[in-house]
Design a protein around this motif. Structure first.
Motif, mmCIF file in Angstrom:
data_model
loop_
_atom_site.group_PDB
_atom_site.id
_atom_site.type_symbol
_atom_site.label_atom_id
_atom_site.label_comp_id
_atom_site.label_asym_id
_atom_site.label_seq_id
_atom_site.Cartn_x
_atom_site.Cartn_y
_atom_site.Cartn_z
ATOM 1 N N THR A 87 1.876 -9.425 1.160
ATOM 2 C CA THR A 87 2.456 -8.155 0.543
ATOM 3 C C THR A 87 1.125 -7.412 0.577
ATOM 4 O O THR A 87 0.022 -7.889 0.065
ATOM 5 N N HIS A 88 1.075 -5.996 0.874
ATOM 6 C CA HIS A 88 0.117 -4.963 0.207
ATOM 7 C C HIS A 88 0.521 -4.699 -1.294
ATOM 8 O O HIS A 88 1.485 -4.148 -1.172
ATOM 9 N N GLU A 99 5.381 -3.511 -4.209
ATOM 10 C CA GLU A 99 5.179 -4.694 -2.956
ATOM 11 C C GLU A 99 6.261 -4.744 -1.927
ATOM 12 O O GLU A 99 7.481 -4.577 -2.339
ATOM 13 N N GLN A 124 -4.335 -2.721 6.897
ATOM 14 C CA GLN A 124 -3.554 -1.488 6.624
ATOM 15 C C GLN A 124 -2.103 -1.982 7.019
ATOM 16 O O GLN A 124 -1.766 -2.462 7.833
ATOM 17 N N GLN A 125 -1.260 -1.004 6.168
ATOM 18 C CA GLN A 125 0.185 -1.068 6.653
ATOM 19 C C GLN A 125 0.548 0.386 6.240
ATOM 20 O O GLN A 125 0.189 0.893 5.646
ATOM 21 N N THR A 147 -1.104 1.750 3.166
ATOM 22 C CA THR A 147 -1.800 1.139 1.939
ATOM 23 C C THR A 147 -2.981 0.420 2.855
ATOM 24 O O THR A 147 -2.705 -0.147 4.064
ATOM 25 N N TRP A 149 -6.572 -2.164 2.505
ATOM 26 C CA TRP A 149 -7.114 -3.326 1.669
ATOM 27 C C TRP A 149 -8.222 -2.859 0.813
ATOM 28 O O TRP A 149 -9.064 -2.218 1.360
ATOM 29 N N CYS A 163 -0.626 -11.957 -2.081
ATOM 30 C CA CYS A 163 -0.622 -10.466 -2.579
ATOM 31 C C CYS A 163 -2.327 -9.745 -2.197
ATOM 32 O O CYS A 163 -3.109 -10.436 -2.785
ATOM 33 N N ILE A 164 -2.275 -8.634 -1.677
ATOM 34 C CA ILE A 164 -3.538 -8.250 -1.100
ATOM 35 C C ILE A 164 -3.730 -6.737 -1.829
ATOM 36 O O ILE A 164 -2.684 -5.800 -1.397
ATOM 37 N N THR A 166 -4.429 -3.128 -2.585
ATOM 38 C CA THR A 166 -4.663 -2.248 -1.808
ATOM 39 C C THR A 166 -4.743 -0.787 -2.438
ATOM 40 O O THR A 166 -4.069 -0.553 -3.645
#
Length: 728
Positions: A87-88, A99, A124-125, A147, A149, A163-164, A166
């Motif tokens: 998840t971002h 998230e 990126q998301q 989002t 990073w 979990c990243i 962002t």
């Protein structure tokens, strides 16, 4: 006693602590689930590792091919830790973390599937983010938010999810989160502080803002909390008669930690350590069932992320131990509320804390430079600092007897005040060579000795120097630290930038040495910022009068305080320092003023429901019992019953009085709420809630609490303060 309250008390009495065993050293647990430098060295190629480190240290971009390498390695590492999803992880302007989980899973045809996580998914998301607060930045049909990073805050595995951390921005580029402006502010304070630090050490190439937060909180038994709709829906008690025993004896503060709470703390600390949160300190706070947790200092962006993560972890661990954790700044009337002291400093890449004195006059001149510039920044932007900690919940705490007042001032202690006074009072104009020598040897050189005894922390000061850091004590326990840290780092960056310009100009104009110029500029700053320094009792009425003379702001409510967030000077500051543009600033104001209104609206509705659907029916039920009792006495004593039933009659009349007032005031409050809701302008609506709706809270509470004191305890529907605060 209501069935719910009875069951809650019975359940609580039978509760036993969960035994938490610590089988390994804490140092071995630390950051076990964090993709930090150690993990990256093991899983990444040298090329990929160097690329990430350059991004962290120099802000360079990571190419798409390298991102693919990093994502593949990060996926392998995460799966080895039991992760199935990624998840971002970001911090929208809701005050909570956000998230959306996606599996490491993709079909490849012929009924086969693989675990996959590409560089594009890492970097990126595009979440469907239309429901997050945006302050008018986007329409619902413009739902796109991105989002991206943040490599400066390492990824971590939480449960079964990678979990990243962002940032979160609109498709037009405006910040929709807390992290983006903070990162910009940290970048600016790095540039400005590095330029000034080079006056003293040419080897300084980077300055990090550091943060150590102190998280205060209450722990309430979960079953008792469930019997209180106000706690469940607002995070605080809107009603409740004071317990006979509260915090008067100071016997809870720093006392032996209750065994059930200690079990919770051990479990929490293990969870935190695995996630890389360097928790170190735990203790009982002043109020019953109030506690504190504090970590080792970290780089500010990482510290903010860790505090946001901690609050989420605390809630989950509390559930395991049948507790409810309360972060509200004032969950109980009559006892201390909770803050989140933000301890802030600046640290160089050469290992020097710029707010810590050294052993030489030159080192102490560097200390004084950053020390005085920080005070000057607070002096010039005290209204904006006050706005950074404004909220409906913190309004209950600021100015109470356990928290700083709403007036921002700086406490530095009498010894350092003497140092600044001596620096201020040297010859007007250019400082002579002899005065310069005396200042360096007799004043500046003795600062470390002075600070040895300068341990008095003025607990009434919202912004205090505590030896090697400034402690911003007015921050509320519910707050995201990024709000206050963005403002503080921005104003200090702005001030240091101006200081460098002035010093360089002074050197050129007067043809003097660097030290002479620094002393002369600092002397003027001491004079200019004298009004913000205050060593006395911040709770006294005398200080309010004195602060008014000094032209310091005293905004006691959030609507008043927030206005400075959209002032011309604030917008100019943020735009000049590249923190936010005018649109972003105004959007945040709209979000915060709307949140203030909504919180009061919710509390008003809950209070009306509690008082009319819980308290009044209970009071009537008890009143009917008393009436039946009086009827029985009349049958026995005839006309003489009035003397025998005097007390019962008094209670019946008292109950009727309080019921009448509750019903009357609730109806009036509802009407005022309707009027406020009909106002389209968000600022005027917030002021209407503040001035016309909120005042009913205390008066309705007064009558409900009087009924609690009159009505039979066995009938009372809500868990009482003595149960909430002394059940451990």
């Amino acid at each position: 006693m209501s069935v719910l309250r009875f069951k809650a008390i019975q359940e609580t009495m039978n509760r036993k602590p969960i035994i938490i065993e610590e089988k390994v050293k804490r140092s071995e647990l630390f950051a076990a689930n964090v993709f930090n430098e150690t993990a990256m060295r093991q899983y990444l190629t040298k090329e990929a590792y160097d690329s990430v480190m350059d991004a962290i240290e120099k802000g360079t971009k990571i190419s798409r091919s390298i991102a693919n390498q990093i994502s593949a390695s990060m996926k392998d590492w995460a799966i080895s830790k039991g992760a199935t999803h990624f998840t971002h992880w970001f911090q929208p302007l809701t005050g909570a973390t956000a998230e959306k989980h996606d599996a490491f899973f993709e079909t490849i045809g012929n009924g086969a599937a693989i675990e996959k996580f590409g560089g594009g998914e890492l970097v990126q998301q595009e979440p469907d983010a239309s429901s997050f607060p945006n302050g008018g930045l986007r329409n619902t049909f413009e739902a796109r938010g991105y989002t991206a990073w943040d490599p400066t805050s390492p990824a971590f595995v939480y449960g079964t999810t990678l979990c990243i951390p962002t940032v979160f921005v609109a498709y037009t580029g405006e910040a929709l989160d807390y992290k983006t402006p903070l990162l910009r502010a940290l970048q600016e304070v790095d540039k400005a502080a590095t330029a000034v630090a080079k006056y003293f050490d040419k080897n300084v190439t980077k300055v990090n803002a550091t943060l150590g937060w102190e998280q205060e909180y209450f722990l309430i038994d979960a079953a008792l909390a469930k019997s209180r709709p106000d706690i469940s829906l607002t995070g605080r008690t809107l009603l409740g008669h004071s317990s006979a025993k509260g915090q008067q004896l100071d016997d809870h503060y720093f006392g032996t930690i209750p065994s059930r709470v200690l079990s919770f703390m051990r479990d929490l600390e293990q969870e935190c350590l695995v996630l890389g949160i360097p928790v170190k300190t735990r203790h009982n706070e002043v109020a019953p069932n109030q506690f504190e947790l504090a970590p080792i200092f970290e780089e500010a962006n990482l510290a903010v992320d860790h505090n946001a993560l901690l609050m989420d972890v605390m809630k989950k661990v509390a559930e395991r131990h049948s507790f409810k954790v309360l972060f509200h700044e004032k969950p109980f009337a009559g006892v201390n509320g909770s803050g989140k002291h933000n301890n802030w400093s600046l640290s160089t890449n050469t290992g020097v804390n710029l707010l810590s004195p050294g052993k030489t006059p030159m080192r102490n001149l560097e200390f004084l430079t950053f020390f005085i510039n920080t005070i000057k920044a607070v002096n010039d932007y005290e209204e904006l600092l006050r706005a950074s900690i404004a909220s409906a919940s913190n309004d209950h705490r600021l100015g109470a007897n356990e928290a700083p007042p709403a007036i921002i001032s700086v406490f530095i202690g009498s010894q350092l005040s003497s140092v600044l006074d001596e620096l201020e009072n040297v010859t007007k104009g250019k400082i002579s060579p002899q005065e310069m020598t005396d200042l360096k040897l007799n004043v500046v050189g003795k600062i470390p000795e002075i600070l040895l005894d300068n341990t008095d922390r003025n607990r009434t000061s919202p912004f205090a120097f505590t030896g090697n850091k400034f402690e911003f004590r007015a921050v509320g326990s519910m707050a995201n630290c990024a709000n206050a840290m963005t403002v503080l780092n921005t104003i200090v960056a702005k001030q240091l930038k101006e200081f460098k310009i002035e010093v360089d100009a002074y050197i050129k104009k007067h043809e003097v040495k660097k030290d002479d110029a620094i002393f002369n500029v600092l002397r003027e700053y001491i004079k200019a910022s004298k009004r913000i320094r205050f060593e006395g009792n911040g709770y006294g009425k005398e200080w309010e009068k004195e602060a008014k003379k000094r032209k310091l702001s005293n905004y006691k409510t959030t609507p008043e305080a927030l206005k400075s967030k959209i002032s011309k000077s604030t917008i100019n500051l943020y735009e000049e320092m590249n923190i936010m543009n005018k649109v972003e600033v105004e959007a945040r104001y709209e979000i915060e003023i709307e949140e203030y209104t909504l919180r009061l609206q919710i509390e008003s509705r809950v209070l009306g429901d509690l008082s009319r659907n819980h308290i009044v029916p209970t009071a009537i039920k008890y009143q009917n019992i008393l009436i039946e009792n009086v009827k029985g006495l009349k049958e026995i004593y005839g006309e003489g019953f009035k003397k025998v039933a005097k007390e019962q009659m008094s209670i019946i009349e008292g109950i009727s009085l309080h019921i009448e007032e509750i019903n009357k005031q609730v109806l009036e409050m509802i009407e005022e709420r309707k009027k406020a809701n009909s106002i389209n302008d968000s600022e005027k609506r917030a002021n209407a809630y503040n001035k016309n709706v909120k005042p009913y809270f205390e008066s309705i509470r007064y009558h409900c609490d009087k009924l609690e004191f009159l009505v039979d305890d066995n009938l009372w529907p809500l868990a009482k303060y003595r149960e909430l605060l002394f059940t451990r």
